[in-house]
Design a protein around this motif. Structure first.
Motif, mmCIF file in Angstrom:
data_model
loop_
_atom_site.group_PDB
_atom_site.id
_atom_site.type_symbol
_atom_site.label_atom_id
_atom_site.label_comp_id
_atom_site.label_asym_id
_atom_site.label_seq_id
_atom_site.Cartn_x
_atom_site.Cartn_y
_atom_site.Cartn_z
ATOM 1 N N PHE A 46 27.987 7.515 -24.605
ATOM 2 C CA PHE A 46 28.826 8.710 -24.456
ATOM 3 C C PHE A 46 28.227 9.670 -23.440
ATOM 4 O O PHE A 46 28.957 10.278 -22.640
ATOM 5 C CB PHE A 46 28.999 9.413 -25.797
ATOM 6 N N GLN A 50 29.892 11.041 -20.087
ATOM 7 C CA GLN A 50 29.964 12.481 -19.796
ATOM 8 C C GLN A 50 29.492 12.788 -18.382
ATOM 9 O O GLN A 50 30.154 13.498 -17.624
ATOM 10 C CB GLN A 50 29.111 13.233 -20.808
ATOM 11 N N VAL A 70 33.190 16.636 -21.645
ATOM 12 C CA VAL A 70 34.074 15.713 -22.346
ATOM 13 C C VAL A 70 34.161 16.158 -23.801
ATOM 14 O O VAL A 70 33.139 16.340 -24.462
ATOM 15 C CB VAL A 70 33.553 14.264 -22.257
ATOM 16 N N LEU A 73 34.872 12.841 -29.218
ATOM 17 C CA LEU A 73 35.841 11.788 -29.493
ATOM 18 C C LEU A 73 36.092 11.678 -30.991
ATOM 19 O O LEU A 73 35.312 12.154 -31.813
ATOM 20 C CB LEU A 73 35.324 10.449 -28.960
ATOM 21 N N ASP A 74 37.203 11.036 -31.304
ATOM 22 C CA ASP A 74 37.495 10.701 -32.699
ATOM 23 C C ASP A 74 36.328 9.868 -33.239
ATOM 24 O O ASP A 74 35.882 8.921 -32.583
ATOM 25 C CB ASP A 74 38.802 9.889 -32.756
ATOM 26 N N ILE A 77 36.180 6.120 -32.835
ATOM 27 C CA ILE A 77 36.073 5.513 -31.512
ATOM 28 C C ILE A 77 34.611 5.359 -31.134
ATOM 29 O O ILE A 77 33.839 6.308 -31.203
ATOM 30 C CB ILE A 77 36.806 6.355 -30.450
ATOM 31 N N VAL A 79 32.087 4.292 -28.031
ATOM 32 C CA VAL A 79 31.998 4.041 -26.594
ATOM 33 C C VAL A 79 31.016 2.908 -26.348
ATOM 34 O O VAL A 79 29.869 2.968 -26.779
ATOM 35 C CB VAL A 79 31.548 5.306 -25.836
ATOM 36 N N LEU A 109 39.786 3.861 -22.413
ATOM 37 C CA LEU A 109 40.098 4.854 -23.437
ATOM 38 C C LEU A 109 40.475 6.158 -22.758
ATOM 39 O O LEU A 109 40.260 6.345 -21.562
ATOM 40 C CB LEU A 109 38.936 5.052 -24.401
ATOM 41 N N VAL A 111 40.056 10.328 -22.720
ATOM 42 C CA VAL A 111 39.197 11.438 -23.135
ATOM 43 C C VAL A 111 39.805 12.736 -22.619
ATOM 44 O O VAL A 111 40.600 12.739 -21.679
ATOM 45 C CB VAL A 111 37.759 11.290 -22.593
ATOM 46 N N ASN A 112 39.429 13.828 -23.244
ATOM 47 C CA ASN A 112 39.869 15.149 -22.817
ATOM 48 C C ASN A 112 38.693 15.925 -22.254
ATOM 49 O O ASN A 112 37.571 15.833 -22.764
ATOM 50 C CB ASN A 112 40.474 15.923 -23.993
ATOM 51 N N GLN A 166 45.172 19.882 -25.141
ATOM 52 C CA GLN A 166 45.466 18.536 -25.625
ATOM 53 C C GLN A 166 46.947 18.295 -25.899
ATOM 54 O O GLN A 166 47.386 17.150 -25.935
ATOM 55 C CB GLN A 166 44.665 18.273 -26.914
ATOM 56 N N TYR A 192 45.493 12.531 -26.786
ATOM 57 C CA TYR A 192 44.702 11.415 -27.316
ATOM 58 C C TYR A 192 45.460 10.606 -28.380
ATOM 59 O O TYR A 192 44.907 9.697 -28.987
ATOM 60 C CB TYR A 192 43.356 11.898 -27.879
#
Length: 258
Positions: A46, A50, A70, A73-74, A77, A79, A109, A111-112, A166, A192
């Motif tokens: 991750f 980033q 970044v 994440l859920d 999920i 990475v 995937l 990402v926000n 989002q 997402y």
């Protein structure tokens, strides 16, 4: 068999004392090196994502001059470590959502990005009123994997504190997308929650066109050699000749030659 350390005779002689001091210093140095090696840490997958996302954002017009991070994440999920440089794409022009792709191993995937932006001054007269945002909400229960259409959603206004970056408000951008989780009625659609729908699956027959816009049009049958979503390039095989092709997906089981 039991090994025994040999006893050193005359160990009190100057020669053996010097040897003992050298051996002790050597062992201490090795121990220090081992301790230093234990302190070396590597970035998690991750953290690598980033850093590469920040490098990409620094040269992208939508994010230049902004501090980006970044968003978490859920927890479901994970990475995966990418053995190559990740590829980034902003599929929604008005949303800080990125699609991340890795070629080895193959995964993708969404990402926000949280951007460091200055906020407008608060209007004290309306400070107590919640800020309403236009959002897309589902009309009914939608299951994970559903290829969504505009008819499945309506536009509503509701508070969106904490998820302003989002929410999806433009109904045009959900074309050829599918849900990655169940969506209950009247739930706002977020970036997402969706991904590119798989419009062509490996092994399926695909109608491939060529020559459009060049004064002629040819249609042929091909077999998909990999999955793909709208706008993605995939490998195909001509059913009749067996020739390998590269096609860009234009719809369900449809593509055009690259």
């Amino acid at each position: 068999m039991t090994m025994q350390m040999p006893c050193l005779k005359n160990a009190d002689t100057p020669r053996f004392k010097r040897w003992g001091l050298w051996l002790g210093a050597c062992l201490l140095s090795q121990a220090q090196l081992g301790f230093a090696a234990d302190l070396v840490t590597t970035d998690t997958a991750f953290e690598v994502l980033q850093k590469q996302a920040q490098q990409w954002a620094a040269s992208h017009p939508s994010f230049q001059g902004k501090q980006v991070q970044v968003a978490p994440l859920d927890p479901r999920i994970t990475v995966q470590n990418c053995q190559q440089t990740m590829q980034f794409e902003q599929p929604f022009s008005n949303q800080p959502a990125l699609r991340v792709r890795c070629a080895q191993p193959a995964w993708q995937l969404f990402v926000n990005l949280n951007t460091g932006q200055a906020f407008a001054p608060v209007n004290r007269a309306n400070a107590g009123a919640p800020v309403l945002h236009k959002v897309l909400v589902s009309k009914e229960l939608l299951k994970r994997g559903t290829v969504i259409t505009p008819a499945m959603f309506s536009v509503a206004e509701m508070p969106a504190a904490g998820m302003e970056n989002q929410i999806i408000s433009d109904i045009k951008i959900i074309k050829n997308m599918e849900l990655v989780r169940d969506l209950t009625p009247n739930t706002p659609l977020r970036s997402y929650d969706v991904k590119n729908a798989v419009l062509v699956k490996r092994g399926q027959e695909v109608q491939v066109t060529a020559g459009e816009g060049q004064g002629f049009s040819i249609t042929m049958r091909a077999e998909a050699l990999q999955d793909g979503g709208w706008g993605e390039q995939i490998r195909l095989k001509n059913v009749e000749s067996g020739r390998s092709l590269q096609g860009v997906i234009t719809g369900p089981n449809a593509a055009k030659l690259r």
